[in-house]
Design a protein around this motif. Sequence first.
Motif, short mmCIF file in Angstrom:
data_model
loop_
_atom_site.label_atom_id
_atom_site.label_comp_id
_atom_site.label_asym_id
_atom_site.label_seq_id
_atom_site.Cartn_x
_atom_site.Cartn_y
_atom_site.Cartn_z
N ILE A 1 0.84 -1.21 0.00
CA ILE A 1 0.00 0.00 0.00
C ILE A 1 0.86 1.24 0.00
O ILE A 1 0.64 2.17 -0.79
CB ILE A 1 -0.94 0.00 1.23
CG1 ILE A 1 -2.02 -1.06 1.08
CG2 ILE A 1 -1.59 1.38 1.41
CD1 ILE A 1 -2.84 -1.28 2.34
N LEU A 2 1.86 1.28 0.88
CA LEU A 2 2.72 2.46 0.97
C LEU A 2 3.48 2.68 -0.33
O LEU A 2 3.61 3.83 -0.80
CB LEU A 2 3.70 2.31 2.13
CG LEU A 2 4.62 3.51 2.38
CD1 LEU A 2 3.82 4.77 2.65
CD2 LEU A 2 5.58 3.22 3.53
N THR A 3 3.98 1.61 -0.94
CA THR A 3 4.69 1.74 -2.21
C THR A 3 3.78 2.34 -3.28
O THR A 3 4.17 3.25 -4.01
CB THR A 3 5.22 0.38 -2.68
OG1 THR A 3 6.10 -0.17 -1.69
CG2 THR A 3 6.00 0.51 -3.99
N TYR A 4 2.56 1.84 -3.37
CA TYR A 4 1.61 2.34 -4.37
C TYR A 4 1.27 3.80 -4.10
O TYR A 4 1.18 4.61 -5.04
CB TYR A 4 0.35 1.48 -4.35
CG TYR A 4 -0.61 1.79 -5.46
CD1 TYR A 4 -0.24 1.67 -6.79
CD2 TYR A 4 -1.91 2.20 -5.19
CE1 TYR A 4 -1.13 1.95 -7.82
CE2 TYR A 4 -2.81 2.48 -6.20
CZ TYR A 4 -2.41 2.35 -7.51
OH TYR A 4 -3.29 2.63 -8.53
N MET A 5 1.11 4.15 -2.84
CA MET A 5 0.81 5.53 -2.50
C MET A 5 1.99 6.45 -2.81
O MET A 5 1.80 7.59 -3.26
CB MET A 5 0.43 5.65 -1.03
CG MET A 5 -0.82 4.88 -0.61
SD MET A 5 -2.32 5.38 -1.51
CE MET A 5 -2.47 7.08 -1.01
N LYS B 1 -1.06 4.54 11.67
CA LYS B 1 -0.64 4.57 13.06
C LYS B 1 0.88 4.43 13.18
O LYS B 1 1.53 5.16 13.92
CB LYS B 1 -1.33 3.45 13.84
CG LYS B 1 -0.96 3.41 15.31
CD LYS B 1 -1.68 2.28 16.03
CE LYS B 1 -1.28 2.22 17.50
NZ LYS B 1 -1.95 1.08 18.21
N LYS B 2 1.45 3.49 12.41
CA LYS B 2 2.90 3.27 12.45
C LYS B 2 3.66 4.49 11.96
O LYS B 2 4.67 4.89 12.55
CB LYS B 2 3.26 2.05 11.61
CG LYS B 2 2.82 0.73 12.20
CD LYS B 2 3.22 -0.45 11.31
CE LYS B 2 2.78 -1.77 11.93
NZ LYS B 2 3.16 -2.93 11.08
N GLN C 1 -5.84 -2.30 7.12
CA GLN C 1 -4.43 -2.16 6.77
C GLN C 1 -4.01 -0.69 6.75
O GLN C 1 -2.93 -0.33 7.24
CB GLN C 1 -4.15 -2.80 5.40
CG GLN C 1 -4.39 -4.29 5.33
CD GLN C 1 -3.33 -5.09 6.05
OE1 GLN C 1 -2.29 -4.57 6.44
NE2 GLN C 1 -3.58 -6.38 6.22
N ILE C 2 -4.85 0.17 6.20
CA ILE C 2 -4.56 1.61 6.17
C ILE C 2 -4.48 2.16 7.59
O ILE C 2 -3.58 2.95 7.92
CB ILE C 2 -5.64 2.36 5.36
CG1 ILE C 2 -5.51 2.06 3.86
CG2 ILE C 2 -5.54 3.87 5.62
CD1 ILE C 2 -4.41 2.80 3.16
N LYS C 3 -5.40 1.74 8.44
CA LYS C 3 -5.42 2.22 9.83
C LYS C 3 -4.11 1.88 10.53
O LYS C 3 -3.51 2.74 11.20
CB LYS C 3 -6.60 1.60 10.57
CG LYS C 3 -6.70 2.02 12.03
CD LYS C 3 -7.88 1.35 12.71
CE LYS C 3 -7.95 1.73 14.19
NZ LYS C 3 -9.10 1.06 14.86
#
Length: 225
Positions: free
Chosen positions: A157-161, A201-202, A195-197
Amino acid sequence: MKILIIEDEPDLLDVIRQSLEMEHFLVESAGTYLAALDKIVDFDYDCILLDIMLPGGSGLDLLRELKNLDKSDNVIIISAKDSLDDKLAGLNLGADDYLTKPFHIAELTARVKSVLRRKSFQGKNLVVIGNLKLDPEERTLTIGDEPLPLNRKEFDILTYMLVNKNRLVNKTSLAEHVWGDHMDQADDYEFIYSQIKNLRKKLKERQADVEIQAVYGIGYKLVRL
């Protein structure tokens, strides 16, 4: 990263799939011209591995269709045809690379990574925004030079974002890209929300210089703080 393999040889397709999945790519496949056409019309991919000789049609016609659709999917032709005319035709139609069968799977994987670095990450090995450094190949993330462990979906998710930073990413596109095609048919997107939540948070706890903002009813946007 989501890869589409368009290949009608089942054994070769399985070998390529297994190799790419070991590198943590999300892999989809099509074995005929019509199946491939449905895929490229309905979905987007980071890279397409395209055989020219397919049951029902030519891979070059699929390249033309990608061009007509104004899609920017990276394309590597994998073909038993080693003629200069075919190579030039494929490259002129927008292919990024051309690999002749038989080939070593390690070479194909290396070319996929090279194309992705060039197109998605501007040729760089690291994606750096503020105090955040992401290594797509090693699948590591550091914030302020301290490693931050992420699970597989959080990392994807982070990579895509990051690839789409400052752009609004709708929930359907994110779901298809991280979980696979046809996720638009899911009853809800609870699997994304959780997963986004956790990811948000991290990032917040480590005081990352980026934030994933929710756009109500549509999707998400990654912004620099």
